[in-house]
Design a protein around this motif. Structure first.
Motif, mmCIF file in Angstrom:
data_model
loop_
_atom_site.group_PDB
_atom_site.id
_atom_site.type_symbol
_atom_site.label_atom_id
_atom_site.label_comp_id
_atom_site.label_asym_id
_atom_site.label_seq_id
_atom_site.Cartn_x
_atom_site.Cartn_y
_atom_site.Cartn_z
ATOM 1 N N LYS A 38 -4.084 -101.991 7.686
ATOM 2 C CA LYS A 38 -5.260 -102.127 8.555
ATOM 3 C C LYS A 38 -6.412 -102.883 7.881
ATOM 4 C CE LYS A 38 -7.934 -99.234 11.750
ATOM 5 N NZ LYS A 38 -8.112 -97.849 12.224
ATOM 6 N N ALA A 42 -8.115 -106.426 9.124
ATOM 7 C CA ALA A 42 -9.564 -106.498 9.340
ATOM 8 C C ALA A 42 -10.164 -107.672 8.570
ATOM 9 C CB ALA A 42 -10.220 -105.187 8.908
ATOM 10 N N GLU A 181 -7.287 -105.590 17.092
ATOM 11 C CA GLU A 181 -7.555 -104.538 18.080
ATOM 12 C C GLU A 181 -6.325 -103.665 18.305
ATOM 13 O OE1 GLU A 181 -9.015 -106.576 21.511
ATOM 14 O OE2 GLU A 181 -10.932 -107.095 20.548
ATOM 15 N N GLU A 184 -6.377 -101.043 15.724
ATOM 16 C CA GLU A 184 -7.441 -100.043 15.888
ATOM 17 C C GLU A 184 -7.272 -99.169 17.121
ATOM 18 O OE1 GLU A 184 -11.325 -102.089 15.647
ATOM 19 O OE2 GLU A 184 -11.602 -100.697 13.973
#
Length: 354
Positions: A38, A42, A181, A184
């Motif tokens: 992750k 990002a 996205e 997340e």
């Protein structure tokens, strides 16, 4: 002596804790999703956003070409760091090809960009979205910033190429945002790596298998990005213009970024990676893979010039061959030995035969 009621409660609490503690594979899958995968996605999304600002600023005349080039190198590195981490949306719908078209064996990037601009001198965003992946990604962006025939500090070149440059950067931002996205989202890929069963994985072992497949495929791609310009697949004849970032000189930096990510998947943050799943009897393999990472990293750190510059020296080419051999060994240890140790069937690799 504990009161019987208290003893019963203590026993129940211990049993409950034991039942609720995640098994090692669930713990590793979740930790890698949250602390390795992750954050890398990002970082790529942030760098893609900054790339858009850089393109717009360059074309408006508020930053110099050198600053825009440096921003591209950051984005290239962030993308390269994802090579062993490709799960989720990035593997679907040709998205990875939209980020980087490689290998470009016939200079399709340059040829298709010029053909597009000859036909549509000021392509709108929709024109770019409908165009080939060859002109949508970082390889095309690199061509516009680094090709010797183009100088975006000149007015005429800005007028010809800036609309496309900004369009590519905006396309990259939208793509990176969409992919991140999915990491997340409440029901996104990260959540599916944290608790089981779910719509993607029946159990944690399936998730670990997917993580290892991504790792092995990424190492294979990295190996080919070095081996192709070295001529490994062309009977030893060097192909320097087949390097993934030869115009910008970023090829070895990209390799270093991918290697660092691969080692994070192996080691974890701090010690909850795939390595943690090997039992006591498998520690010789763990130490062998540790040493393979150290050897490959050391070989890479010895090379201080760009890949293109290194081809000019016989000694440097020998060093590159040693780096390739080390990376090949690292890949094989994951593909063969680690997969067997973790009881993972890797199956078909989409990059086999490239």
């Amino acid at each position: 002596m504990l009161h019987p009621v208290r003893l019963t409660l203590l026993t129940f609490s211990l049993l409950l804790a034991a039942c609720s503690a995640p098994d090692p594979q669930t713990r590793t899958s979740s930790a890698l999703a949250q602390h390795v995968f992750k954050p890398a996605y990002a970082a790529w999304a942030v760098s893609s956003q900054q790339l858009t600002g850089s393109a717009e600023a360059l074309c408006a005349g508020s930053i110099e070409l050198d600053a825009a080039r440096k921003k591209l190198l950051v984005t290239q590195t962030a993308w390269a760091a994802l090579q062993p981490l490709q799960l989720g949306l990035i593997t679907e719908g040709n998205r990875s090809w939209q980020v980087q078209f490689w290998p470009d064996k016939k200079n399709l990037v340059g040829r298709q960009i010029e053909a597009l601009l000859d036909k549509t001198p000021q392509p709108g965003q929709n024109d770019l979205e409908q165009a080939s992946v060859v002109v949508q990604g970082l390889s095309a962006y690199e061509y516009l910033l680094f090709d010797p025939a183009i100088d975006l500090s000149r007015k005429a070149d800005k007028e010809r190429y800036c609309t496309l440059l900004v369009g590519i950067a905006r396309h990259q931002k939208l793509l990176a945002d969409e992919v991140f996205e999915d990491w997340e989202a409440a029901d996104g890929i990260a959540s599916k790596l944290e608790s089981f069963p779910n719509t993607r994985y029946a159990d944690a072992h399936e998730a670990i298998a997917d993580l290892l497949r991504a790792q092995v495929t990424g190492l294979d791609v990295m190996k080919k990005k070095l081996g192709t310009p070295l001529g490994v697949q062309s009977k030893g004849t060097p192909q320097p213009y087949q390097a993934d970032a030869w115009r910008s000189g970023g090829s070895l930096g990209n390799l270093a970024a991918g290697l660092a990510s691969a080692q994070q998947v192996w080691q974890g943050e701090p010690d909850n990676g795939l390595r943690s799943l090997l039992d006591d009897s498998q520690q010789p393999l763990a130490r062998q893979i540790d040493q393979a990472y150290a050897d490959t990293r050391q070989q890479l750190e010895m090379l201080q010039q760009s890949l293109t510059e290194l081809f000019a020296s016989d000694r440097a080419r020998s060093q590159l061959q040693a780096l390739y051999s080390s990376l090949d060994q690292l890949h094989r240890l994951h593909e063969r030995d680690l997969a067997k140790a973790l009881d993972v069937q890797l199956g078909f690799n989409a990059h086999d035969g490239d």
